[in-house]
Scaffold this active site. Sequence first.
Site, short mmCIF file in Angstrom:
data_model
loop_
_atom_site.label_atom_id
_atom_site.label_comp_id
_atom_site.label_asym_id
_atom_site.label_seq_id
_atom_site.Cartn_x
_atom_site.Cartn_y
_atom_site.Cartn_z
N LYS A 125 40.26 27.91 -28.15
CA LYS A 125 38.99 27.96 -27.42
C LYS A 125 39.03 29.17 -26.48
O LYS A 125 40.08 29.46 -25.88
CB LYS A 125 38.85 26.66 -26.61
N SER B 20 32.33 20.62 -24.80
CA SER B 20 32.13 22.06 -24.77
C SER B 20 32.94 22.81 -25.82
O SER B 20 32.63 23.94 -26.14
CB SER B 20 32.51 22.59 -23.37
N SER C 159 35.31 17.02 -23.58
CA SER C 159 35.01 18.25 -24.32
C SER C 159 35.83 18.46 -25.58
O SER C 159 35.54 19.37 -26.36
CB SER C 159 35.17 19.47 -23.42
#
Lengths: 477, 507
Positions: A77, A152, A176
């Site tokens: 990420k 997210s 997330s």
Amino acid sequence: MFPFSSIQAYQNSLSSGIVTCVDTVTHYLQQIGNNQQLNAFIEVFADEALEAASLLDEKRKQGKPLGKLHGVVVAIKDVICYNGHKVSAASKMIENFTSIYHATAVEKLLAEDAIIIGRNNCDEFAMGSSSENSAFGVVKNALDESRVPGGSSGGSAVAVQAGMCMVSLGSDTGGSVRQPADFCGIVGLKPSYGRVSRYGLIAYASSFDQIGIFANTIEDAALTLEVIAGVDDYDSTVSQKEVPSYAALLDSDNKKYKLAYFKEALENEALDAEIKQQILSFIALLKAQGHTVEPINFEWLDYVVPTYYILTTAEASSNLSRFDGVRFGHQTAQKNIDLTELYKASRSEGFGKEVQRRIMLGTFVLSSGYYDAYFTKAQQVRQLLYQRSKEIFADYDAIISPTVPATAWKFGEKSDNPTAMYLADIYTVFANLVGIPAVSLPLFKHSNSMPFGLQVMCSHFEEVHLHQLSKVLMHLK
Amino acid sequence: MAFFIAFIYSNNKFTTSPLLLSLQIEMTNISDKYETVIGLEIHAQLQTQTKLFCGDSIAFGAAPNTHVSPITLGHPGTLPKTNKVAVAYAIKMGLACNCKIERDNYFARKNYFYPDLPKGYQISQHTTPICVGGYVTINTSTGQKNIELNRIHIEEDAGKSMHDLDEQFTCIDLNRAGTPLIEIVTEPCIHSSDEAFEYVSEARRLVQWIGVCDGNMEEGSLRCDANISIRLKGATTLGTRVEVKNLNSIRNVKKAIEFEVQRMIEIVENGGTIIQQTRSFDASNDTTFSIRDKEDANDYRYFADPDLAPFHLTESFIEDIRKSLPALPLQLIQQFQQSFGLTIYDANNLCADTATAEYFLEVSRYSTHYKAIANWMLGPIKQQLNETAKDFSTLLLLPQTLAELIAIVEAGKVNFSVASYKILPELLNGNNSPLAIAEAMNLLQVSDTKELERWIDEALEGMPDKVAEYKRGKKGLIGLFVGEIKKISKGKADPKMVTTLLQEKLK
């Protein structure tokens, strides 16, 4: 060899010479190329990944000892620092910022022969539940491109979901990792707070953030966790507890579990009726298998989301202060303005709407006159929740619940209603508030053809139990 | 509140007869009506090797922005990790000041934006200090006084903004960012600029003494902010306070207070109201000027830093620090007076720093002429050290050598001035044998009567008039004769014996 099934099977193929790391990386680069419309990657490290792959192939040929993640293709990420590479937090604010050091988790991945293939798109600064808040465009769910992949860590979830890497790292502050895993039909593991070093993870809310793992199987997640977990001189909040050999400790020896679920969670009116029904059927199946599953009262369910948003935004308002346009990151092009105006302009131009909303909310709850009513009160609730979790785990091995009250929604469906979006976190924030490990397991499919998961939470640092139970549950259906 | 008090006071004025009032004003100094109330905050940089939350060096004087890791720069993803030595130093100062040491501690964030503050917050212990209460004892004209402390807490320093290096830009050096500081905060219990001067001097001596800070105010290792207010004598509430920042010498602390008190008295006397302000001191003319009013004060939004785990101090950790503490200056000053019969003045000067005190103690092992040791150390040796900007820790003169020098002076083998002007310089260059030097340079005092009588005769022959005067009763002239003999003998004549012989001869 492909489609990829598990790390172990892959490494067997490597050692028997059926496949090479270069073949593998080439395959994944093709997959990434074929799925560009999903927008899961902000940057692909193609040449570098190929080079790393050929070095690993060489190493194997020479009979040198191989790392635990030898040849495993990992995506990270874009909030995790990788020395010499850009790290943008999906924000215009640090769009062109290059990290000059490795996150500890990245260092550990590389030390065990993993290949990092690229950085994943996500909600800006990990703030969001749909991966719609990215300065680099939305991420699409590979199962239905009109739907969000969750957030997210949406890009990292889709990267695994669409076969663009084997495992990926996300970050989980309130769900997330688990929520996009639920939306994408894969495994999403959030370890205990303090299990994985946060050094090099761009902070959203420091006392909640944990690096988490997306994988196809619980075995792959456990092995990856084993590699990235553990003590770190650069993070004083990381646990000194030894890291068990998670991958070797997946067998539960037919243990019969005692599980709890929150009555209020399943009775919550926001919960999709079909999700509720399937979970209840699953509970019946568990009982039929000899496990104990009991409803318990959890009268504070309504408080968890407000508590979570007060505390995380407070921390975020401070954590994001360093992005001031002075030393790095976006600086306004306006000239001849004073210092305060420079800050205002740089931050207003650099941060997206949701990030600004959370900074303002967090600044508000910490402001004198409001501090006690919001921040102090929320800390007290957090303390109560922590005590409650201790009580529950004194009686039960785990708590199960839906991961999310609904399946992946359509783009724009909740964009104008932040509160509705925040309430989608209702089942996931508890684990972050109290610091326990939790996983979302891809067990169900909705009649709308979207997948959804079961969330399992265990007590602090009981990852071994969490993995074992997960394996039991995954094989139950 | 100050306004309120001033109002009552002016009411009283009208009830007093004008004549009486004018008499009063003439007779008493206006400033005697007011009491000054001062609280001081001293920021002392801890002499650790590395910064408070990372491994960067804190050495002063490096090229700008060279001691800056990603952690100091506040790069995304970086985390702080507490330097244990800094914590130990803070405790050490707390123990030296009789503070209560808090066992459970955490750091908080003080949030504000400034270009030399890389993270946008300073890590501090503002509300939960590691050391609570305590006091520092100072000497005043009326005896000793304990200056009560509110707390000592740990925090990180900011970087340095330089506004005058470039015409267009402010230059920022982040080498200093993250340097460990302790902030030593007094209660508002200081009542004059002299007390403030003594307190800062004593606190500075203490941090240097126990080795936690070099005390260098010019380089900014020790900085002081003063909170100043005035009130009518006898009032029990505090007046509106003004904070004067960044006082970079002890003299400036004193001057700033004096200016500020005068300014406040004038405001109140003229019927005005003091506004709560932060002011800065202008050393070029010893005045202060406003930097901001209270309304502009920041809301710092303190909260526990979630990046740093709370830390618990064990008894043994604190005990080990207590054991490492040297005897403190005030204890030593007392010991010097009692055990060595020194005056408080000498004792205090010998305890200016640990090197001086240790040197004295070392010499006292070889000589019991304690007063002489003090005189030598604080006189000729100190003078030499001042000229060469050195101190007792680097002195080439060995303590036993100084004891030997004192021994031959006390025994009358050489006189003091010859010893200090001719022998001492040799010893300071590393020569270790005062007697050998005296011999080689032909400086030994002559106490052989024949030799002395020859010099006496020579001297007296040269001034028959004076001899006659002496004999008529002007006995004070003996000093003149001794001086002349000293000159003729080039300092070698033992003055005591010369005097005795002279008295015999002139009977």
